[in-house]
Motif scaffolding. Structure first.
Motif, mmCIF file in Angstrom:
data_model
loop_
_atom_site.group_PDB
_atom_site.id
_atom_site.type_symbol
_atom_site.label_atom_id
_atom_site.label_comp_id
_atom_site.label_asym_id
_atom_site.label_seq_id
_atom_site.Cartn_x
_atom_site.Cartn_y
_atom_site.Cartn_z
ATOM 1 N N THR A 178 -0.312 -13.579 3.269
ATOM 2 C CA THR A 178 0.923 -13.134 2.628
ATOM 3 C C THR A 178 1.205 -13.848 1.313
ATOM 4 O OG1 THR A 178 1.861 -12.618 4.804
ATOM 5 C CG2 THR A 178 3.393 -12.836 2.967
ATOM 6 N N GLN A 220 -3.408 4.976 2.273
ATOM 7 C CA GLN A 220 -4.428 5.374 3.246
ATOM 8 C C GLN A 220 -5.603 6.084 2.568
ATOM 9 O OE1 GLN A 220 -1.214 5.889 3.532
ATOM 10 N NE2 GLN A 220 -0.498 5.089 5.493
ATOM 11 N N HIS A 246 -4.171 -5.939 -1.233
ATOM 12 C CA HIS A 246 -2.712 -5.981 -1.347
ATOM 13 C C HIS A 246 -2.269 -6.050 -2.812
ATOM 14 C CE1 HIS A 246 -1.369 -5.946 2.745
ATOM 15 N NE2 HIS A 246 -2.101 -6.981 3.096
ATOM 16 N N GLN A 303 7.198 -7.346 -1.539
ATOM 17 C CA GLN A 303 5.788 -7.613 -1.297
ATOM 18 C C GLN A 303 5.587 -8.527 -0.100
ATOM 19 O OE1 GLN A 303 3.442 -6.047 -2.609
ATOM 20 N NE2 GLN A 303 1.552 -7.240 -2.511
ATOM 21 N N TRP A 306 6.282 -6.555 3.108
ATOM 22 C CA TRP A 306 5.233 -5.570 3.364
ATOM 23 C C TRP A 306 3.958 -6.235 3.885
ATOM 24 C CZ3 TRP A 306 1.405 -3.554 -0.706
ATOM 25 C CH2 TRP A 306 0.565 -2.608 -0.126
ATOM 26 N N THR A 307 3.506 -7.274 3.214
ATOM 27 C CA THR A 307 2.259 -7.918 3.627
ATOM 28 C C THR A 307 2.428 -8.672 4.950
ATOM 29 O OG1 THR A 307 2.829 -9.787 2.200
ATOM 30 C CG2 THR A 307 1.368 -8.116 1.287
ATOM 31 N N ASN A 309 4.373 -7.855 7.489
ATOM 32 C CA ASN A 309 4.452 -6.896 8.595
ATOM 33 C C ASN A 309 3.281 -5.913 8.630
ATOM 34 O OD1 ASN A 309 6.995 -7.863 9.520
ATOM 35 N ND2 ASN A 309 8.011 -6.731 7.877
ATOM 36 N N ASP A 310 2.329 -6.072 7.755
ATOM 37 C CA ASP A 310 1.224 -5.112 7.671
ATOM 38 C C ASP A 310 0.266 -5.249 8.847
ATOM 39 O OD1 ASP A 310 -0.793 -3.298 6.247
ATOM 40 O OD2 ASP A 310 -1.909 -5.170 6.481
ATOM 41 N N VAL A 313 -3.771 -2.495 6.846
ATOM 42 C CA VAL A 313 -4.645 -3.131 5.852
ATOM 43 C C VAL A 313 -5.345 -4.344 6.459
ATOM 44 C CG1 VAL A 313 -4.713 -4.237 3.588
ATOM 45 C CG2 VAL A 313 -3.191 -2.291 3.977
ATOM 46 N N THR A 328 0.542 -9.558 13.425
ATOM 47 C CA THR A 328 0.711 -8.162 13.834
ATOM 48 C C THR A 328 -0.473 -7.686 14.676
ATOM 49 O OG1 THR A 328 -0.206 -7.534 11.675
ATOM 50 C CG2 THR A 328 2.189 -7.509 11.909
#
Length: 378
Positions: A178, A220, A246, A303, A306-307, A309-310, A313, A328
């Motif tokens: 992250t 995607q 990312h 950012q 997003w990263t 909780n990703d 990716v 995750t």
């Protein structure tokens, strides 16, 4: 009267009520997850989260067996129906039955006729009395009963999540992914945004249009081609690969936000610095960059969230071994399993995983609105 000082228009109240409704709608599922995180799987299956403080009715099965005492011409067996069952002592029996097709057909305190003769009575406190003309078999009589189980909250879900094997490594891996994936796009986007906002060069308009167009491209579509490119250049599935992934996915939004903010900075300051002989790099580092902190913080929040909780990716660009898992993936592939039906663990894992993003958001949220509104008005 609406424009008189001290009077607020009806639109203001409508806006406040709408915001309040939206806040409540967002809080309801959050509160539900929080309550469910302290309940076990059986309680969650038995009753919804808003009924968690009240007793929930659950159905159990057991066999009543033991040494019967002969009284007159019958054999009498007494005891507690809680023995041999998963029901906790103290639960109030509501109904019972002796067949799987009708497990709760008899009200507690009443008697039911047994197939081989005799009767069975189960009381509300869990005690039972079985009378049979012959000594009962050692196998025992099958009995089903529904009991009102008092609410029980536990921290077992949190202990299972926090102390599971490999969770500490997954937490470190999440930070490893992250932080660089947040810092690198900001550094690159800041330079690009300044060039697009204050430097004249051919094709600048087409670049801005292209960046805006990239905002609507789903990531995607780029996963497989980008992974093939990483394999061709030798970085494959690695932390470097996911940092670059990312970075590429976050750059369009970063450049768009920062450019909108920088273009709204006072023009006189920039021109005055150029007249004094400052270079573009000096203007950028000493004037534009400090003034653009709200926009930088705004993108950093997006950012980081997003990263952190990703999952998608991370599964594509990180190695498949458990030593490289982020939180995750650790939660999805290890704690929840293939079916993901343990809602207690899922709710607990959700709160554990969002603890850091919530802290980051509250530390930097004052810059969020200022950064998002950059360039919207003149």
């Amino acid at each position: 009267m609406e424009n008189i000082a001290g009077h607020k228009s009806a639109l203001t109240w409508v806006t406040r009520i709408t915001v309040l409704i939206l806040v409540v709608l967002w809080l309801i599922p959050t509160v539900g997850l929080f309550v469910s995180s302290f309940r076990d799987r059986d309680d969650i299956s038995a009753s919804p989260w808003w009924q968690a403080p009240f007793p929930a009715e659950q159905t159990f099965g057991t066999r009543v067996a033991g040494e019967a005492v002969q009284e007159g011409g019958a054999f009498v067996l007494t005891g507690s129906i809680y023995e041999g069952s998963d029901a906790q002592v103290g639960a109030k029996v509501v109904a019972f039955g002796i067949s799987r097709s009708d497990p709760t057909g008899i009200t507690a305190g009443e008697s039911v006729d047994l197939k081989g003769g005799g009767t069975l009575t189960v009381n509300g406190d869990g005690t039972f009395e079985m009378r049979t003309p012959e000594a009962p078999s050692a196998k025992g009589q099958r009995v089903y009963f529904a009991a009102a189980v008092p609410p029980e909250f536990t921290t077992g879900n949190y202990e299972r999540v926090l102390y599971s094997n490999g969770m500490a490594q997954a937490f470190i891996n999440t930070f490893t992914v992250t932080i660089p994936s947040t810092v690198i796009p900001i550094l690159i986007a800041a330079f690009a945004a300044y060039a697009l906002a204050w430097m004249e060069f051919p094709g600048r308009g087409f670049l801005i249009a292209g960046i805006v167009g990239l905002l609507v491209v789903p990531l995607q579509l780029a996963l497989v081609p980008l992974l093939r490119l990483h394999n061709d250049i030798g970085i494959g599935q690695s932390f470097v690969g996911i940092w670059l992934a990312h970075t590429g996915f976050g750059l369009p939004l970063a450049i768009y936000l920062l450019r909108n903010y920088m273009v709204g900075l006072p023009k006189d300051i920039i021109e005055g610095a150029k007249v004094d002989g400052a270079t573009d790099f000096q203007i950028f580092t000493r004037i534009v960059l400090p003034l653009s902190f709200p926009a930088l913080a705004s993108f950093a929040i997006f950012q980081f969230l997003w990263t952190w909780n990703d999952l998608l990716v991370a599964k594509v660009f990180l190695p498949s071994d458990s030593e490289s898992w982020v939180m995750t993936r650790k939660i999805a592939d290890d704690l929840l399993g293939s079916r993901g039906g343990d809602w207690g663990i899922l709710a607990t894992a959700a709160f554990v995983s969002i603890a850091v993003p919530i802290a980051v958001f509250f530390l930097m949220q004052r810059y969020l609105v200022r950064g998002l509104l950059a360039g919207s008005v003149k």
